[in-house]
Design a protein around this motif. Structure first.
Motif, PDB file in Angstrom:
ATOM      1  N   MET A   1       0.846  -1.169   0.000  1.00 16.27           N
ATOM      2  CA  MET A   1       0.000   0.000   0.000  1.00 16.27           C
ATOM      3  C   MET A   1       0.897   1.239   0.000  1.00 16.27           C
ATOM      4  N   PRO A   2       0.580   2.229  -0.833  1.00 15.50           N
ATOM      5  CA  PRO A   2       1.398   3.459  -0.847  1.00 15.50           C
ATOM      6  C   PRO A   2       1.199   4.253   0.442  1.00 15.50           C
ATOM      7  N   PRO A   3       2.188   5.052   0.819  1.00 17.43           N
ATOM      8  CA  PRO A   3       2.045   5.866   2.036  1.00 17.43           C
ATOM      9  C   PRO A   3       0.932   6.902   1.874  1.00 17.43           C
ATOM     10  N   LEU A   4       0.372   7.284   2.993  1.00 18.61           N
ATOM     11  CA  LEU A   4      -0.680   8.305   2.982  1.00 18.61           C
ATOM     12  C   LEU A   4      -0.104   9.669   2.663  1.00 18.61           C
ATOM     13  N   ASN A   5      -0.862  10.454   1.954  1.00 16.52           N
ATOM     14  CA  ASN A   5      -0.566  11.856   1.743  1.00 16.52           C
ATOM     15  C   ASN A   5      -0.873  12.554   3.069  1.00 16.52           C
ATOM     16  N   SER A   6      -0.062  13.527   3.460  1.00 18.53           N
ATOM     17  CA  SER A   6      -0.270  14.175   4.759  1.00 18.53           C
ATOM     18  C   SER A   6      -1.650  14.814   4.889  1.00 18.53           C
ATOM     19  N   SER A   7      -2.282  15.196   3.789  1.00 23.74           N
ATOM     20  CA  SER A   7      -3.612  15.795   3.884  1.00 23.74           C
ATOM     21  C   SER A   7      -4.694  14.746   4.130  1.00 23.74           C
ATOM     22  N   GLN A   8      -4.392  13.470   3.901  1.00 25.91           N
ATOM     23  CA  GLN A   8      -5.356  12.418   4.169  1.00 25.91           C
ATOM     24  C   GLN A   8      -5.448  12.110   5.668  1.00 25.91           C
ATOM     25  N   VAL A   9      -4.365  12.339   6.377  1.00 27.36           N
ATOM     26  CA  VAL A   9      -4.315  11.985   7.795  1.00 27.36           C
ATOM     27  C   VAL A   9      -5.381  12.724   8.610  1.00 27.36           C
ATOM     28  N   PRO A  10      -5.519  14.060   8.483  1.00 30.37           N
ATOM     29  CA  PRO A  10      -6.566  14.739   9.260  1.00 30.37           C
ATOM     30  C   PRO A  10      -7.986  14.255   8.919  1.00 30.37           C
ATOM     31  N   ILE A  11      -8.209  13.900   7.667  1.00 33.86           N
ATOM     32  CA  ILE A  11      -9.531  13.415   7.262  1.00 33.86           C
ATOM     33  C   ILE A  11      -9.809  12.061   7.899  1.00 33.86           C
ATOM     34  N   ILE A  12      -8.828  11.169   7.845  1.00 32.26           N
ATOM     35  CA  ILE A  12      -8.992   9.853   8.465  1.00 32.26           C
ATOM     36  C   ILE A  12      -9.142  10.006   9.979  1.00 32.26           C
ATOM     37  N   PHE A  13      -8.342  10.883  10.562  1.00 29.07           N
ATOM     38  CA  PHE A  13      -8.429  11.150  11.999  1.00 29.07           C
ATOM     39  C   PHE A  13      -9.844  11.592  12.364  1.00 29.07           C
ATOM     40  N   ALA A  14     -10.389  12.511  11.593  1.00 30.71           N
ATOM     41  CA  ALA A  14     -11.741  13.006  11.868  1.00 30.71           C
ATOM     42  C   ALA A  14     -12.770  11.882  11.763  1.00 30.71           C
ATOM     43  N   GLY A  15     -12.623  11.046  10.750  1.00 31.42           N
ATOM     44  CA  GLY A  15     -13.578   9.957  10.552  1.00 31.42           C
ATOM     45  C   GLY A  15     -13.541   8.922  11.663  1.00 31.42           C
ATOM     46  N   VAL A  16     -12.356   8.474  12.037  1.00 39.56           N
ATOM     47  CA  VAL A  16     -12.270   7.419  13.053  1.00 39.56           C
ATOM     48  C   VAL A  16     -12.553   7.933  14.456  1.00 39.56           C
ATOM     49  N   ASN A  17     -12.520   9.234  14.643  1.00 43.15           N
ATOM     50  CA  ASN A  17     -12.796   9.806  15.961  1.00 43.15           C
ATOM     51  C   ASN A  17     -14.201  10.385  16.076  1.00 43.15           C
ATOM     52  N   GLY A  18     -15.070  10.069  15.130  1.00 44.56           N
ATOM     53  CA  GLY A  18     -16.487  10.399  15.243  1.00 44.56           C
ATOM     54  C   GLY A  18     -16.903  11.791  14.800  1.00 44.56           C
ATOM     55  N   TYR A  19     -15.985  12.564  14.232  1.00 48.64           N
ATOM     56  CA  TYR A  19     -16.348  13.926  13.851  1.00 48.64           C
ATOM     57  C   TYR A  19     -17.269  13.989  12.632  1.00 48.64           C
ATOM     58  N   LEU A  20     -17.372  12.903  11.897  1.00 49.92           N
ATOM     59  CA  LEU A  20     -18.268  12.873  10.743  1.00 49.92           C
ATOM     60  C   LEU A  20     -19.620  12.240  11.078  1.00 49.92           C
ATOM     61  N   ASP A  21     -19.763  11.740  12.279  1.00 52.12           N
ATOM     62  CA  ASP A  21     -20.981  11.022  12.655  1.00 52.12           C
ATOM     63  C   ASP A  21     -22.248  11.843  12.493  1.00 52.12           C
ATOM     64  N   LYS A  22     -22.183  13.120  12.756  1.00 51.72           N
ATOM     65  CA  LYS A  22     -23.378  13.968  12.671  1.00 51.72           C
ATOM     66  C   LYS A  22     -23.496  14.705  11.345  1.00 51.72           C
ATOM     67  N   ILE A  23     -22.508  14.520  10.480  1.00 56.84           N
ATOM     68  CA  ILE A  23     -22.546  15.166   9.162  1.00 56.84           C
ATOM     69  C   ILE A  23     -23.465  14.336   8.267  1.00 56.84           C
ATOM     70  N   PRO A  24     -24.472  14.959   7.641  1.00 57.02           N
ATOM     71  CA  PRO A  24     -25.337  14.199   6.732  1.00 57.02           C
ATOM     72  C   PRO A  24     -24.493  13.574   5.603  1.00 57.02           C
TER      73      PRO A  24
END
Length: 76
Positions: A1-24
């Motif tokens: 698997m290729p390494p993550l782009n640094s801009s992907q990390v905050p998005i993944i962080f937000a997703g796995v930590n529940g910040y997208l849970d209330k986003i439609p």
């Protein structure tokens, strides 16, 4: 698997930590674009630290949580 782009990390962080849970589902793509633009322009130090260190320190996690908290509020 290729390494993550640094801009992907905050998005993944937000997703796995529940910040997208209330986003439609139909707003997630808009949220993602706006969020990464916000991080890149207002918090570029976060992306630089991710690129430089390749890990999330406790301090960086705290910064990301603050950014996610403040950004997600506009989409609820």
């Amino acid at each position: 698997m290729p390494p993550l782009n640094s801009s992907q990390v905050p998005i993944i962080f937000a997703g796995v930590n529940g910040y997208l849970d209330k986003i439609p589902v139909n707003k997630v793509v808009d949220w993602e674009k706006d969020f990464i633009s916000h991080v890149a322009t207002q918090h570029s130090d976060i992306l630089e630290e991710i690129r430089a260190k390749g890990v999330l320190s406790k301090e960086l996690e705290t910064k990301l949580r603050d950014v996610c908290d403040n950004h997600a509020k506009g989409f609820y």
